[in-house]
Design a protein around this motif. Structure first.
Motif, PDB file in Angstrom:
ATOM      1  N   GLY A  95       0.818  -1.212   0.000  1.00 25.19           N
ATOM      2  CA  GLY A  95       0.000   0.000   0.000  1.00 25.19           C
ATOM      3  C   GLY A  95       0.845   1.254   0.000  1.00 25.19           C
ATOM      4  N   ALA A  96       1.945   1.226   0.766  1.00 26.65           N
ATOM      5  CA  ALA A  96       2.834   2.390   0.834  1.00 26.65           C
ATOM      6  C   ALA A  96       3.536   2.625  -0.497  1.00 26.65           C
ATOM      7  CB  ALA A  96       3.866   2.182   1.942  1.00 26.65           C
ATOM      8  N   VAL A  97       3.975   1.545  -1.153  1.00 27.36           N
ATOM      9  CA  VAL A  97       4.638   1.670  -2.447  1.00 27.36           C
ATOM     10  C   VAL A  97       3.677   2.252  -3.487  1.00 27.36           C
ATOM     11  CG1 VAL A  97       5.574   0.346  -4.390  1.00 27.36           C
ATOM     12  CG2 VAL A  97       6.350  -0.129  -2.064  1.00 27.36           C
ATOM     13  N   ALA A  98       2.470   1.711  -3.542  1.00 25.52           N
ATOM     14  CA  ALA A  98       1.483   2.223  -4.503  1.00 25.52           C
ATOM     15  C   ALA A  98       1.200   3.695  -4.251  1.00 25.52           C
ATOM     16  CB  ALA A  98       0.196   1.399  -4.407  1.00 25.52           C
ATOM     17  N   ALA A  99       1.020   4.053  -2.983  1.00 28.99           N
ATOM     18  CA  ALA A  99       0.707   5.445  -2.648  1.00 28.99           C
ATOM     19  C   ALA A  99       1.854   6.386  -3.006  1.00 28.99           C
ATOM     20  CB  ALA A  99       0.391   5.554  -1.162  1.00 28.99           C
ATOM     21  N   SER A 100       3.066   6.003  -2.660  1.00 27.10           N
ATOM     22  CA  SER A 100       4.207   6.875  -2.936  1.00 27.10           C
ATOM     23  C   SER A 100       4.435   7.060  -4.435  1.00 27.10           C
ATOM     24  CB  SER A 100       5.471   6.317  -2.270  1.00 27.10           C
ATOM     25  OG  SER A 100       5.813   5.051  -2.819  1.00 27.10           O
ATOM     26  N   THR A 146      10.418  -7.875  10.014  1.00 22.35           N
ATOM     27  CA  THR A 146      11.213  -6.746  10.498  1.00 22.35           C
ATOM     28  C   THR A 146      11.763  -5.908   9.352  1.00 22.35           C
ATOM     29  OG1 THR A 146      11.866  -8.079  12.415  1.00 22.35           O
ATOM     30  CG2 THR A 146      13.159  -6.104  11.959  1.00 22.35           C
ATOM     31  N   SER A 147      12.317  -6.579   8.352  1.00 19.52           N
ATOM     32  CA  SER A 147      12.908  -5.867   7.214  1.00 19.52           C
ATOM     33  C   SER A 147      11.849  -5.132   6.391  1.00 19.52           C
ATOM     34  CB  SER A 147      13.658  -6.854   6.311  1.00 19.52           C
ATOM     35  OG  SER A 147      14.718  -7.462   7.018  1.00 19.52           O
ATOM     36  N   VAL A 148      10.743  -5.790   6.154  1.00 19.25           N
ATOM     37  CA  VAL A 148       9.678  -5.191   5.338  1.00 19.25           C
ATOM     38  C   VAL A 148       9.074  -3.982   6.047  1.00 19.25           C
ATOM     39  CG1 VAL A 148       7.354  -5.589   4.423  1.00 19.25           C
ATOM     40  CG2 VAL A 148       9.152  -7.283   4.061  1.00 19.25           C
ATOM     41  N   THR A 149       8.901  -4.095   7.364  1.00 20.13           N
ATOM     42  CA  THR A 149       8.387  -2.948   8.118  1.00 20.13           C
ATOM     43  C   THR A 149       9.352  -1.768   8.017  1.00 20.13           C
ATOM     44  OG1 THR A 149       7.251  -4.403   9.686  1.00 20.13           O
ATOM     45  CG2 THR A 149       7.642  -2.139  10.386  1.00 20.13           C
ATOM     46  N   GLY A 150      10.652  -2.053   8.100  1.00 20.70           N
ATOM     47  CA  GLY A 150      11.647  -0.997   7.930  1.00 20.70           C
ATOM     48  C   GLY A 150      11.571  -0.366   6.554  1.00 20.70           C
ATOM     49  N   LEU A 151      11.405  -1.188   5.522  1.00 21.43           N
ATOM     50  CA  LEU A 151      11.261  -0.660   4.164  1.00 21.43           C
ATOM     51  C   LEU A 151      10.025   0.224   4.041  1.00 21.43           C
ATOM     52  CD1 LEU A 151      12.181  -3.800   2.009  1.00 21.43           C
ATOM     53  CD2 LEU A 151      13.499  -1.675   2.223  1.00 21.43           C
ATOM     54  N   ALA A 152       8.938  -0.188   4.691  1.00 23.38           N
ATOM     55  CA  ALA A 152       7.707   0.609   4.636  1.00 23.38           C
ATOM     56  C   ALA A 152       7.914   1.979   5.275  1.00 23.38           C
ATOM     57  CB  ALA A 152       6.572  -0.139   5.331  1.00 23.38           C
ATOM     58  N   LEU A 154      10.755   3.524   5.377  1.00 20.54           N
ATOM     59  CA  LEU A 154      11.597   4.277   4.444  1.00 20.54           C
ATOM     60  C   LEU A 154      10.766   4.851   3.292  1.00 20.54           C
ATOM     61  CD1 LEU A 154      14.745   1.952   4.211  1.00 20.54           C
ATOM     62  CD2 LEU A 154      14.606   4.217   5.282  1.00 20.54           C
ATOM     63  N   VAL A 155       9.854   4.030   2.778  1.00 18.21           N
ATOM     64  CA  VAL A 155       9.027   4.475   1.660  1.00 18.21           C
ATOM     65  C   VAL A 155       8.130   5.647   2.052  1.00 18.21           C
ATOM     66  CG1 VAL A 155       7.112   3.794   0.142  1.00 18.21           C
ATOM     67  CG2 VAL A 155       9.057   2.257   0.468  1.00 18.21           C
ATOM     68  N   THR A 156       7.610   5.591   3.274  1.00 18.96           N
ATOM     69  CA  THR A 156       6.685   6.642   3.735  1.00 18.96           C
ATOM     70  C   THR A 156       7.377   7.764   4.496  1.00 18.96           C
ATOM     71  OG1 THR A 156       6.259   5.446   5.804  1.00 18.96           O
ATOM     72  CG2 THR A 156       4.810   4.971   3.931  1.00 18.96           C
ATOM     73  N   ASN A 157       8.697   7.633   4.703  1.00 16.09           N
ATOM     74  CA  ASN A 157       9.451   8.594   5.515  1.00 16.09           C
ATOM     75  C   ASN A 157       8.878   8.705   6.927  1.00 16.09           C
ATOM     76  OD1 ASN A 157      11.395   9.415   3.571  1.00 16.09           O
ATOM     77  ND2 ASN A 157       9.831  10.669   2.562  1.00 16.09           N
ATOM     78  N   GLY A 158       8.306   7.611   7.393  1.00 16.55           N
ATOM     79  CA  GLY A 158       7.770   7.591   8.749  1.00 16.55           C
ATOM     80  C   GLY A 158       6.494   8.386   8.934  1.00 16.55           C
ATOM     81  N   VAL A 255       2.519   1.033   9.222  1.00 16.58           N
ATOM     82  CA  VAL A 255       1.937   0.077  10.174  1.00 16.58           C
ATOM     83  C   VAL A 255       0.455  -0.151   9.896  1.00 16.58           C
ATOM     84  CG1 VAL A 255       3.599   0.580  11.988  1.00 16.58           C
ATOM     85  CG2 VAL A 255       1.517   1.957  11.814  1.00 16.58           C
ATOM     86  N   GLN A 256       0.050   0.162   8.709  1.00 22.18           N
ATOM     87  CA  GLN A 256      -1.362   0.054   8.356  1.00 22.18           C
ATOM     88  C   GLN A 256      -1.827  -1.402   8.357  1.00 22.18           C
ATOM     89  OE1 GLN A 256      -2.976   3.415   5.975  1.00 22.18           O
ATOM     90  NE2 GLN A 256      -3.018   1.847   4.405  1.00 22.18           N
ATOM     91  N   GLY A 257      -2.894  -1.698   9.073  1.00 21.44           N
ATOM     92  CA  GLY A 257      -3.453  -3.042   9.081  1.00 21.44           C
ATOM     93  C   GLY A 257      -2.610  -4.065   9.812  1.00 21.44           C
ATOM     94  N   GLU A 258      -1.788  -3.633  10.772  1.00 22.07           N
ATOM     95  CA  GLU A 258      -0.904  -4.572  11.463  1.00 22.07           C
ATOM     96  C   GLU A 258      -1.678  -5.619  12.272  1.00 22.07           C
ATOM     97  OE1 GLU A 258       1.641  -2.380  14.028  1.00 22.07           O
ATOM     98  OE2 GLU A 258       0.018  -1.306  15.050  1.00 22.07           O
ATOM     99  N   ASP A 259      -2.908  -5.281  12.684  1.00 20.56           N
ATOM    100  CA  ASP A 259      -3.720  -6.247  13.431  1.00 20.56           C
ATOM    101  C   ASP A 259      -4.143  -7.433  12.570  1.00 20.56           C
ATOM    102  OD1 ASP A 259      -3.548  -4.727  15.691  1.00 20.56           O
ATOM    103  OD2 ASP A 259      -5.507  -3.771  15.455  1.00 20.56           O
ATOM    104  N   ASN A 260      -4.064  -7.270  11.265  1.00 20.83           N
ATOM    105  CA  ASN A 260      -4.517  -8.344  10.369  1.00 20.83           C
ATOM    106  C   ASN A 260      -3.669  -9.613  10.493  1.00 20.83           C
ATOM    107  OD1 ASN A 260      -6.728  -7.057   9.240  1.00 20.83           O
ATOM    108  ND2 ASN A 260      -5.504  -6.061   7.651  1.00 20.83           N
ATOM    109  N   LEU A 261      -2.453  -9.492  11.001  1.00 21.37           N
ATOM    110  CA  LEU A 261      -1.633 -10.693  11.177  1.00 21.37           C
ATOM    111  C   LEU A 261      -2.280 -11.645  12.182  1.00 21.37           C
ATOM    112  CD1 LEU A 261       0.837 -12.487  10.917  1.00 21.37           C
ATOM    113  CD2 LEU A 261       2.007 -11.021  12.586  1.00 21.37           C
TER     114      LEU A 261
END
Length: 331
Positions: A95-100, A146-152, A154-158, A255-261
């Motif tokens: 979602g973050a990649v598409a949005a950015s 962990t890595s993917v969350t970090g990438l997200a 980075l993509v969204t600049n936090g 962190v969008q939709g993190e409860d879905n896990l």
């Protein structure tokens, strides 16, 4: 000639005609569906003026549509006997990649395609780590999480990305026949996954791998490739869920939709009690998703504190795992 037990075919036959089993087995198999019915009856009795109205039923379907997609991705991985902790993080990154990309001026369709490819690559990486490097699925996908969350981040600049194109938001906010589009998309994806698992060679190989990897290998099934494809498809499906979530909210964050896990895991475990073999299956998973959706909506209607809802969710996960354990003992 060595024969392989095929849970997929057994479950398909069972869903058509029903097994001859003991009373205990029948109660265990029907317990999940019965729980859903009892929840509906309870909340309807508490709020008959609201709960089963068209508007509220539509809200429930809208609320669980994204979860149904994420749970579908989790189901695929659990069919082959593995586990994916990164599905929610993958959906958030997609979602973050598409949005950015769209905010940078890229056409909506191309941005969505690239986001799905990103999710697919994450799933591929998980598959390689688990199937070919023989890492534990738990450890591998925890590292990926962990890595993917970090990438997200980075993509969204936090930050949270807003002002997404209207033609993108309509995917998550539009309606057809007064029903939100994500509901139709979730149903379509679920039907496709159900068909693949029940009627295709790929699905039979996935079930065979999850049933007994060594016997499957001796029977000629490429177990490593089966596990790799399962993780890869799960990554793509999770990405679609994340894209729809961003469209629904009109924004994207790391962190969008993190409860879905946790919800997806609970739904799959609940669904595993629906069939005699105790294997993960799409029909059962959707029943589990419905239970979570009805419970969450009903508690909200009754004004139950959000923290209490978290406690209830944890208890449901414990119950789901316990029921699944009992089911496996019956096999």
């Amino acid at each position: 000639m060595t024969t392989t037990r095929n849970p997929g075919l057994e479950d398909a036959a069972e869903l058509r005609s029903g097994p001859k089993s003991s009373v205990g087995q029948r109660l265990l198999s029907g317990g999940t569906v019965l729980a859903l019915v009892l929840l509906i009856i309870f909340f309807f009795a508490m709020r008959p003026d609201v709960f089963l109205t068209f508007t509220n039923v539509r809200n429930i379907l809208y609320q669980v549509a994204i979860l149904a997609i994420i749970a579908g991705a989790q189901t695929i991985v659990m069919v082959v006997g593995d586990f994916d902790l990164s599905v929610a993080a993958t959906s958030a990154l997609a979602g973050a990649v598409a949005a950015s990309l769209m905010l940078a001026g890229m056409p909506v369709a191309l941005a969505i395609l690239i986001a799905i490819i990103v999710g697919t690559l994450i799933g591929l990486a998980n598959g390689l780590l688990v199937a070919y490097l023989n890492l534990s699925a738990f450890v591998a996908t925890l590292a990926t999480l962990t890595s993917v969350t970090g990438l997200a981040f980075l993509v969204t600049n936090g930050t949270t990305l807003f002002n997404l194109p209207a033609e993108f938001n309509v995917l998550g906010q539009g309606r057809f026949l007064e029903v939100p589009l994500p509901v139709f998309i979730a149903v379509a994806i679920s039907v496709i996954l159900w068909f693949v698992l029940r009627y295709t060679t790929v699905g039979r190989r996935w079930y065979a791998t999850g049933g007994n990897a060594e016997v499957s290998r001796l029977s000629g099934v490429n177990v490593r490739m089966s596990r790799l494809t399962a993780f890869t498809v799960a990554g793509a499906v999770a990405a679609i869920g994340g894209i729809l979530l961003a469209a629904r909210l009109g924004s994207a964050s790391a962190v969008q939709g993190e409860d879905n896990l946790l919800f997806s895991v609970a739904a799959v475990f609940l669904g595993m009690t629906v069939v005699r073999s105790g294997a993960a299956n799409i029909v059962g998973t959707m029943v589990g998703v419905a239970i979570i959706g009805v419970m969450s909506n009903g508690l909200n209607i009754l004004g139950v504190n959000a923290y209490v809802q978290q406690v209830v969710t944890g208890l449901i996960i414990i119950a789901a795992v316990t029921l699944s354990s009992f089911k496996n003992r019956e096999r």
